[in-house]
Design an enzyme around this catalytic site. Sequence first.
Site, PDB file in Angstrom:
ATOM      1  N   GLU A  85       0.989  -1.143   0.041  1.00 37.94           N
ATOM      2  CA  GLU A  85       0.028  -0.053  -0.045  1.00 37.94           C
ATOM      3  C   GLU A  85       0.911   1.256  -0.046  1.00 37.94           C
ATOM      4  O   GLU A  85       1.639   1.500   0.984  1.00 37.94           O
ATOM      5  CB  GLU A  85      -0.936   0.048   1.295  1.00 37.94           C
ATOM      6  CG  GLU A  85      -1.900   1.087   1.260  1.00 37.94           C
ATOM      7  CD  GLU A  85      -3.002   1.033   2.330  1.00 37.94           C
ATOM      8  OE1 GLU A  85      -3.220  -0.015   2.818  1.00 37.94           O
ATOM      9  OE2 GLU A  85      -3.307   2.252   2.834  1.00 37.94           O
ATOM     10  N   LYS A 280      -7.032  -0.850  11.617  1.00 40.12           N
ATOM     11  CA  LYS A 280      -6.585  -1.147  10.453  1.00 40.12           C
ATOM     12  C   LYS A 280      -5.128  -0.453  10.021  1.00 40.12           C
ATOM     13  O   LYS A 280      -4.191  -1.194   9.355  1.00 40.12           O
ATOM     14  CB  LYS A 280      -7.494  -1.212   9.360  1.00 40.12           C
ATOM     15  CG  LYS A 280      -7.378  -1.797   7.893  1.00 40.12           C
ATOM     16  CD  LYS A 280      -6.438  -0.652   7.216  1.00 40.12           C
ATOM     17  CE  LYS A 280      -6.050  -1.315   5.638  1.00 40.12           C
ATOM     18  NZ  LYS A 280      -5.152  -0.606   4.911  1.00 40.12           N
ATOM     19  N   ASP A 296       4.692 -14.153  11.609  1.00 43.34           N
ATOM     20  CA  ASP A 296       3.255 -14.923  11.224  1.00 43.34           C
ATOM     21  C   ASP A 296       2.288 -13.448  11.391  1.00 43.34           C
ATOM     22  O   ASP A 296       1.640 -13.649  12.319  1.00 43.34           O
ATOM     23  CB  ASP A 296       2.814 -16.105  11.827  1.00 43.34           C
ATOM     24  CG  ASP A 296       1.824 -16.642  11.434  1.00 43.34           C
ATOM     25  OD1 ASP A 296       0.725 -16.145  10.825  1.00 43.34           O
ATOM     26  OD2 ASP A 296       1.448 -17.705  11.876  1.00 43.34           O
ATOM     27  N   HIS A 393      -2.551  10.855   0.370  1.00 40.31           N
ATOM     28  CA  HIS A 393      -2.804   9.358  -0.216  1.00 40.31           C
ATOM     29  C   HIS A 393      -2.670   9.571  -1.819  1.00 40.31           C
ATOM     30  O   HIS A 393      -2.106   8.592  -2.448  1.00 40.31           O
ATOM     31  CB  HIS A 393      -4.005   8.856   0.178  1.00 40.31           C
ATOM     32  CG  HIS A 393      -4.212   7.435   0.361  1.00 40.31           C
ATOM     33  ND1 HIS A 393      -3.468   6.588   1.166  1.00 40.31           N
ATOM     34  CD2 HIS A 393      -4.614   6.530  -0.829  1.00 40.31           C
ATOM     35  CE1 HIS A 393      -3.787   5.580   1.133  1.00 40.31           C
ATOM     36  NE2 HIS A 393      -4.416   5.086  -0.107  1.00 40.31           N
TER      37      HIS A 393
END
Length: 439
Positions: A85, A280, A296, A393
């Site tokens: 991202e 998130k 992991d 962004h």
Amino acid sequence: MSKSITGFSKLSKSHKIDWIVSTYFNNNPDTKNIIEQYWNSNFKLQQLHDEFIENTITNYYLPFGVAPNFLINGKMHAIPMAIEESSVVAAASKAAKFWSERGGFKAEVLSTTKIGQVHFMFHGDFKILQNYFKTVKPKLIEATKPITKNMEKRGGGIIDIELRDKTESLEGYYQLHATFETLDAMGANFINSCLEQFAKTFREEALVFSAFSKKEKNIEIIMSILSNYVPDCLVRAEVSCPVKDLTENPSINPEEFANKFLQAVRIAEVEPFRAVTHNKGIMNGIDAVVLATGNDFRAVEAGVHAYASRNGTYSSLTHAKIENGIFYFWIEIPLALGTVGGLTSLHPLVKLALELLHEPSAKELMQIVAVAGLAQNFGALRSLTTSGIQEGHMKMHLMNILNQFEATEEEKVTLIQYFKTHTATHSSVVQAIKNLRKK
Ligand code: MEV
């Protein structure tokens, strides 16, 4: 046409590809080219990657970036991040620089206990089961000695085993709930091996426990597995500074900004729809470092989100307050990480990432990862409560769109310059490319 196949795993790599290309892509040569384009020309390196999983046909690249200037407990770090991202690495780097000029991040590991459980069914007298557990517990520990010997030499091992009655939730359901210290290893293999041995000994010894009736002797082991919920493997990271130092931009009033920031955190504390997005953003930073260091990320994700719901409602992982004119912002999260074992000594880039971080212990890595999450959240909330997220962004996204349209270097320079003063949206970028190409 049937698309099922028997013996796929036994085919060679090129036969697997042939089968996929002919069955699903109408023998399109481009498909084969795309798959093969990602093969590594270094045969040994390719073989290493082929053998990480099963049925490998190619490699899937993720960008590996670095966010420098992370001052953590007085030590400067450049943090490796593997993520697709755009904006994430830039936001982390910006937050790192900002806080490095305000004392840096303070991080501490609060606990390091990991958990594993043997889930079993027992139909009989709980008191007798308790007596049985008391007798068998030393034998459970003894039977795992070959597995625990080395870990114990280094100061880790089994901390305790408890018998837990879960019959209120499910008839006949009990657990051996075990706690472990696995030091610098994530510990999944170690814990699962111990648990499987516990289960075996627990069942075998029951068959000869004289106080059990015939029915009680027949303990049914359902499964033995570690838990990825590790609320006692906790790390805390914090930043703080006088409110007046909280902005670099003279057009932003620091008190107003601090209060707005605090409200944004409060909203994530009380509103699950916002909390999920807030967290998130934190996981953007956390997963990227977890992945770069060969850990992991699914285990970390599952455990972190369970922790975010520990009080019955999904809530923010970060918190903030202002006290005596000082702004405090912190995160507390469970992280089961390893810096030895697993991929850490196998994957060349993972080795490089750990070397870049000065070969951290698992505890140090927990601190670094928590800091990456906190920095990410600081960057996101700072943008959201000031300019909004899209401005930065879309600037980053601009590059992706330009690449998608195969813009030349010259076109890139022109369009990057153009979007310094124009709002970048997907359609405005596409339009600008078209306009430029018309000229
Ligand atoms: C985007 O990947 C992450 C954010 O949505 C996080 C947030 O809203 O706090 C920007």
